[in-house]
Enzyme design. Structure first.
Site, PDB file in Angstrom:
ATOM      1  N   GLY A  86       0.851  -1.179   0.000  1.00  0.00           N
ATOM      2  CA  GLY A  86       0.000   0.000   0.000  1.00  0.00           C
ATOM      3  C   GLY A  86       0.887   1.229   0.000  1.00  0.00           C
ATOM      4  N   ARG A  87       0.308   2.376   0.333  1.00  0.00           N
ATOM      5  CA  ARG A  87       1.108   3.593   0.382  1.00  0.00           C
ATOM      6  C   ARG A  87       1.826   3.783   1.713  1.00  0.00           C
ATOM      7  NH1 ARG A  87      -1.632   7.799   0.473  1.00  0.00           N
ATOM      8  NH2 ARG A  87      -3.702   6.893   0.417  1.00  0.00           N
ATOM      9  N   GLU A  90       5.622   4.090   1.964  1.00  0.00           N
ATOM     10  CA  GLU A  90       6.237   5.291   1.405  1.00  0.00           C
ATOM     11  C   GLU A  90       6.591   6.301   2.490  1.00  0.00           C
ATOM     12  OE1 GLU A  90       3.677   6.922  -1.593  1.00  0.00           O
ATOM     13  OE2 GLU A  90       3.604   5.049  -2.716  1.00  0.00           O
ATOM     14  N   CYS A 116       4.643  -6.020  -2.121  1.00  0.00           N
ATOM     15  CA  CYS A 116       4.245  -4.813  -2.845  1.00  0.00           C
ATOM     16  C   CYS A 116       5.209  -3.665  -2.536  1.00  0.00           C
ATOM     17  CB  CYS A 116       2.791  -4.478  -2.522  1.00  0.00           C
ATOM     18  SG  CYS A 116       2.029  -3.322  -3.674  1.00  0.00           S
ATOM     19  N   HIS A 117       4.742  -2.620  -1.839  1.00  0.00           N
ATOM     20  CA  HIS A 117       5.586  -1.480  -1.502  1.00  0.00           C
ATOM     21  C   HIS A 117       6.379  -1.701  -0.211  1.00  0.00           C
ATOM     22  CE1 HIS A 117       3.227   0.380  -4.637  1.00  0.00           C
ATOM     23  NE2 HIS A 117       3.902   1.509  -4.528  1.00  0.00           N
ATOM     24  N   TYR A 136       6.309  -4.635  -5.867  1.00  0.00           N
ATOM     25  CA  TYR A 136       5.492  -4.159  -6.977  1.00  0.00           C
ATOM     26  C   TYR A 136       6.477  -3.834  -8.106  1.00  0.00           C
ATOM     27  CZ  TYR A 136       1.851  -1.599  -9.458  1.00  0.00           C
ATOM     28  OH  TYR A 136       0.939  -1.178 -10.399  1.00  0.00           O
TER      29      TYR A 136
END
Length: 188
Positions: A86-87, A90, A116-117, A136
């Site tokens: 997900g974000r 980040e 993923c992230h 990702y």
């Protein structure tokens, strides 16, 4: 007492990538603590793949209460680490306590799952040097900038690390992680 696993996320964490490992670990008999920048309810999101879009779309997902703030985590209380995507990765990658937690598990050689992230946090913590990691696919440069070797795969295993690209990889990702976890810290 069941072995404990820590899961690191925050606002913008991908709903499926948080809940799938969380529930799978509970099903297997592990205790799971969710850690976030602060101990509060976090807002997760749903990323989906839509024909005609170059990347994923995002909608609001479920909420989930974080059990503990990163600053209050004693990683020695846990047998393994999960970093969903997900974000959230980040921005949590900039948190020194999130980095400290990740570094502990790599120094201990304990099982780590990231998807993923999630490998963005691993790169920021400086633990990907020379390690093979999936993520990702658009994060290939992030993995490589962190010293890692990118592999476009579903359940990529490199020692104590198991990675995947996104939630469609869950079966392969968690199958490989559960093998490592059950060998390192069996339940009962």
């Amino acid at each position: 007492m069941a072995p404990k696993v820590i899961l690191l996320t925050g606002d913008g964490g991908e709903t499926l990538e948080v809940f799938y490992p969380y529930q799978r670990l509970l099903e297997a008999g592990y205790e799971v603590d969710v850690a976030a920048p602060s101990k509060r309810k976090v807002q997760l999101v749903v990323h989906d793949f839509v024909d005609g879009f170059d990347t994923y779309t995002e909608k609001l997902g479920h909420t989930l209460a974080a059990d503990v703030a990163f600053a209050d985590v004693d990683p020695s209380e846990y047998v393994a680490l999960v970093v969903p995507g997900g974000r959230a990765p980040e921005y949590i990658r900039n948190d020194p306590d999130a980095q400290r937690i990740v570094q502990h598990f790599f120094a201990a050689g304990a099982p780590v799952a990231a998807i993923c992230h999630g490998p963005m946090l691993l790169a920021a913590a400086g633990v990907l040097e020379g390690r093979t990691s999936s993520a990702y696919p658009e994060l290939r440069l992030d993995v490589e900038a962190g010293g890692g070797i990118f592999e476009d795969g579903a359940g990529v295993v490199d020692g104590n690390l198991v990675t995947g690209r996104a939630w469609p990889d869950h079966p392969a990702w968690m199958r490989e992680f559960m093998k490592l976890l059950e060998a390192a810290a069996p339940v009962g």
